[in-house]
Structure formats: C-alpha cells, structure tokens
Design an enzyme around this catalytic site. Structure first.
Site, PDB file in Angstrom:
ATOM      1  N   ARG A 209       0.851  -1.202   0.000  1.00 10.17           N
ATOM      2  CA  ARG A 209       0.000   0.000   0.000  1.00 10.17           C
ATOM      3  C   ARG A 209       0.887   1.253   0.000  1.00 10.17           C
ATOM      4  NH1 ARG A 209      -3.732  -3.235   3.297  1.00 10.17           N
ATOM      5  NH2 ARG A 209      -2.638  -2.764   5.232  1.00 10.17           N
ATOM      6  N   ASP A 247     -15.048  -3.958  -5.290  1.00  6.04           N
ATOM      7  CA  ASP A 247     -15.066  -5.167  -4.459  1.00  6.04           C
ATOM      8  C   ASP A 247     -16.447  -5.807  -4.545  1.00  6.04           C
ATOM      9  OD1 ASP A 247     -13.007  -6.201  -2.105  1.00  6.04           O
ATOM     10  OD2 ASP A 247     -15.068  -6.819  -1.715  1.00  6.04           O
ATOM     11  N   SER A 248     -16.512  -7.090  -4.198  1.00  3.36           N
ATOM     12  CA  SER A 248     -17.811  -7.779  -4.239  1.00  3.36           C
ATOM     13  C   SER A 248     -18.550  -7.667  -2.913  1.00  3.36           C
ATOM     14  CB  SER A 248     -17.609  -9.257  -4.585  1.00  3.36           C
ATOM     15  OG  SER A 248     -16.813  -9.869  -3.600  1.00  3.36           O
ATOM     16  N   ALA A 277     -15.250  -8.928  -9.919  1.00  2.19           N
ATOM     17  CA  ALA A 277     -14.106  -8.334 -10.621  1.00  2.19           C
ATOM     18  C   ALA A 277     -13.779  -9.081 -11.915  1.00  2.19           C
ATOM     19  CB  ALA A 277     -12.891  -8.324  -9.704  1.00  2.19           C
ATOM     20  N   ASP A 294      -5.689  -7.714  -6.182  1.00  2.00           N
ATOM     21  CA  ASP A 294      -5.357  -8.394  -4.922  1.00  2.00           C
ATOM     22  C   ASP A 294      -6.476  -9.351  -4.535  1.00  2.00           C
ATOM     23  OD1 ASP A 294      -4.134  -9.107  -2.560  1.00  2.00           O
ATOM     24  OD2 ASP A 294      -4.724  -7.294  -1.479  1.00  2.00           O
ATOM     25  N   CYS A 334      -2.268 -14.580  -2.855  1.00  9.09           N
ATOM     26  CA  CYS A 334      -2.061 -14.948  -1.446  1.00  9.09           C
ATOM     27  C   CYS A 334      -2.326 -16.432  -1.251  1.00  9.09           C
ATOM     28  CB  CYS A 334      -2.922 -14.094  -0.523  1.00  9.09           C
ATOM     29  SG  CYS A 334      -4.675 -14.260  -0.824  1.00  9.09           S
TER      30      CYS A 334
END
Ligand code: SAH
Length: 391
Positions: A209, A247-248, A277, A294, A334
């Site tokens: 960030r 974002d969802s 997305a 991300d 991730c």
C-alpha cells in the site's frame, strides 16, 4: 508427558527445524494417544529431538514449539511473545499503531496469530494445542502489552481440520468498539474486528500500500479486490487523479467509503463499485494508469492449483488489457499453494496473450511484521509483482 517416536529416516526435517509432523511420520505414541497436549518427539533410536503440541484429531499431528528441553508454560509463552513484541517495537516506528504481533510459525509459535489494532488485540488460536494454553497466553500477553481489550477470532478452515469449534468473543478487558480507528503510515482506517475478513484488516499488505503511494501521482487507478479501500487511500494520498474502488462485498465497500472520507478524499474523482471483478475486468472499456489486483486466495487447498492458475491468468490478462502504455500493474497472489515462480509464469502467459511487453519493477510480499520461518517456507503465502507495461 506424551512421547512420540518417529519412523526411521523421518527425523531430518525435524532436526532441521521444520515445525510440522504429519501422522504418516509417526511410528508410535507412548501415553494417552487421544489427548491433546504437550509431546516430546524422539527419533527411532530414542534420541530426544523436540517438543511440541499434539492433536490426535489432526493429520498434522504435532506442531513443534522448541528444540530445547524447556517447560511449556506461561513463562515459555511470555519469553516467545516478548521477543515478538520487541521486534515490532524496533521496526515499526512512526505513525503506525496496527500490525501483526505474532505470526504463527514465523514467530516460532505455530497456531497463534495476534494482531494489534491501536489499543486492542485480536487473537486466533488455530490449533487445539494452542487453545489448551489460551489462559497462559492471554496472561503473558496482558503483562507485556497492557491492552484495552483482547478479542478472539478463532474460526475457519484450520479450526475445522483440528476438530475445534469456532470461538469468537472478548477474552479480557473491554469489548472492542464496533469499529476501531487505527493509523497506518499516518493514514486512518476503521476496522471491524468482529465481522471483518481475517482479523479485520489486511495488515500483510502495508508495504505494498505504501508503494502505491509513491507511484500514483496524477494517475488514474483501479483498485480491484479493494476490501476497505486500503490501496485507494494511499493512492489518493500519493496524488492520484482518480481512483475506482472495486469489491464484491457490500460491508467492505461501506467501510471503504468511510475510510476515504476519514482521510479527506470523499470529494475526489472516482467511484466505489460493487460487483464481480472477473466480469468487470472483461467488460469495461476504460483504461487506467495503475491497476491493483489483490484477489482472495484462488487456491485455498493444494488440489485447487490448476483452477487457480486459470483464474489468475484471466485476471492478469484482462487487467493488462486495461492498462495504459507505461502503466503499472500491482498483481498479487495470497495462495500458499501457488509458488512464486509458478505465479510469475502465469502472469507471463497473461502478458503474452494480452500482446503486451512487460517488465518487473519490484517484487512485493508481506510487510515486516509477518516474518516467515526459514525452516517453514510454507509460511510464505503472499507474493506480488509490480509490473510496467511498455506498449
Ligand atoms: N487489497 C485489500 C485486501 C483484498 S482481500 C487491502 O489492502 O485491504 C480480497 C478482497 O476481494 C475481499 O475484500 C473480497 O471481498 C473481495 N472479493 C472476493 N471475490 C471477489 C470478486 N469475485 N470480485 C470482486 N471482489 C472480490
């Protein structure tokens, strides 16, 4: 105390410091095999090797705590945790009051996560063994950090594999407020430690960030998989012209909106958009100077890798197609089961298919409060690439 003897030839990883012992490596157990508890691990010739926490219900039978013959009690946890506290105090100076205080295996305390959010702490006891020492750990922690309150968020897949129920609630001190106000590198965020994802905030992305703040000036930014808008706040603070926050999750976007306002960016150009997305990246016409990708782990289990590489390829391909010439893509995975080299190959495939020429500007990963044990490379789950598209 339980004694556990390894099969012949299975001692090397343990001697080398790997903290996990799977059921298949164990020859026999002396003592009550059905009980969760502290166990000594010996090789086939009865040489003492290490001491850890045993759980008969988990395929991952033992998580090792020490390679010395020390007693596992409150004082043991106090020694380990005080090192973890000191390490953060030395390294995280400046206007940041929220970070990971204990990162499981990376702090040589497998199964224990402790995150600090200003004056409150959130703990996750992922293993039945760690759970056994909950009172000792909380007492040790309380003495070290004098918290306003410690909240527990022990839940999710690892707990289920351990045969444990979820356990969520205040452990000591005051219950945390609905939203905790934290500071990270001088930026303000509201964190919902009760209902938020992980323990409420993606502390592992702090450094990345901060990185976007250095390259956002006058640029248009798409923050995909934005959660509560972390990258968006840093991008505006770095002088971004416009930021789309995507974002969802509705609750995540509600907080993202509050976080933008909290930092004085409520009137800046840009939108908060809720949706999928994958569909959005395929459909949009607009191009951006900087895109952040991300996503959540697309391979939560080892068997998911093939499907996951398809997902990562799709996202990166469509993101690269929407990048202006000279634009920067910050792309992450991730997924613990997806190795960094394979991730890079997938992104390469996406670049080829997108018809772009792309350079790696920087490799990105967990921030410094998420140490990874050299003896446990499985702990290195987050990898990222900062890419620049030539034309
Ligand atoms: N970059 C964020 C963390 C992202 S976590 C930060 O710095 O805080 C991943 C996010 O992806 C979550 O917020 C989750 O709600 C969101 N998500 C999951 N599936 C999605 C999808 N199909 N489309 C858009 N967002 C999704």
């Amino acid at each position: 105390m339980l004694q556990l003897f390894l099969k012949k030839g299975r001692e090397r990883p343990i001697i080398n410091g790997h903290p996990w012992i799977f059921s298949g490596a164990i020859e026999r157990v002396d003592g009550d095999e059905q009980e969760v508890g502290v166990a000594d691990v010996l090789d086939n010739k009865k040489n003492w090797l290490a001491r850890g926490l045993y759980n008969p219900k988990s395929q991952l039978r033992v998580r090792l705590l020490t390679w010395h013959q020390e007693t596992i009690d409150q004082s043991f946890f106090s020694r380990r945790l005080s090192r973890a506290v000191a390490f953060r105090a030395e390294l995280l100076t400046g206007p940041t009051n929220s970070y990971r205080l204990c990162n499981g295996e990376g702090d040589f305390l497998p199964g224990l996560i402790v995150d600090r959010y200003a004056d409150y702490y959130v703990c996750q006891f992922f293993t039945a063994g760690m759970e056994l020492f909950k009172d000792d750990i909380i007492a040790a922690l309380s003495a070290l950090i004098a918290p306003q309150g410690i909240f527990e968020r022990s839940e999710g897949r690892v707990r289920e594999e351990e045969g444990s129920e979820a356990s969520v609630g205040t452990l000591t001190g005051e219950p945390p407020p609905e939203l905790i106000s934290i500071e990270e590198n001088g930026h303000k965020f509201l964190v919902d430690v009760r209902r938020g994802q992980k323990t409420g905030f993606f502390l592992d992305q702090r450094d990345s960030r901060a990185f976007i703040g250095t390259l956002a000036r006058e640029r248009t930014v798409l923050n995909c998989f934005a959660y509560t808008g972390g990258f968006s706040v840093y991008a505006f603070a770095g002088g971004a012209r416009e930021v789309v926050t995507f974002d969802s999750s509705h609750p995540a976007l509600e907080l993202a909106e509050k976080n933008l306002a909290l930092n004085g960016f409520e009137d800046k150009p840009g939108e908060l958009i809720k949706g999928d997305a994958f569909a959005y990246l395929k459909e949009i016409e607009q191009k951006f100077d900087v895109i952040v990708l991300d996503p959540p782990s697309l391979a939560p289990k080892r068997g998911d890798i093939d499907a996951a590489t398809g997902g990562y390829k799709f996202l990166n391909l469509h993101a690269l197609k929407h990048l202006n010439p000279g634009g920067i893509l910050l792309t992450f995975s991730c997924s613990q089961h997806l190795p960094a080299e394979l991730f890079q190959k997938v992104v390469f495939g996406a670049a080829v298919d997108a018809g772009r020429k792309v350079a790696i500007v920087r490799r990105l990963g967990h921030s410094i409060d998420h140490p990874v044990s050299l003896h446990h490379p499985e702990g290195e789950y987050l990898k990222g690439l900062a890419l620049r598209a030539l034309d």
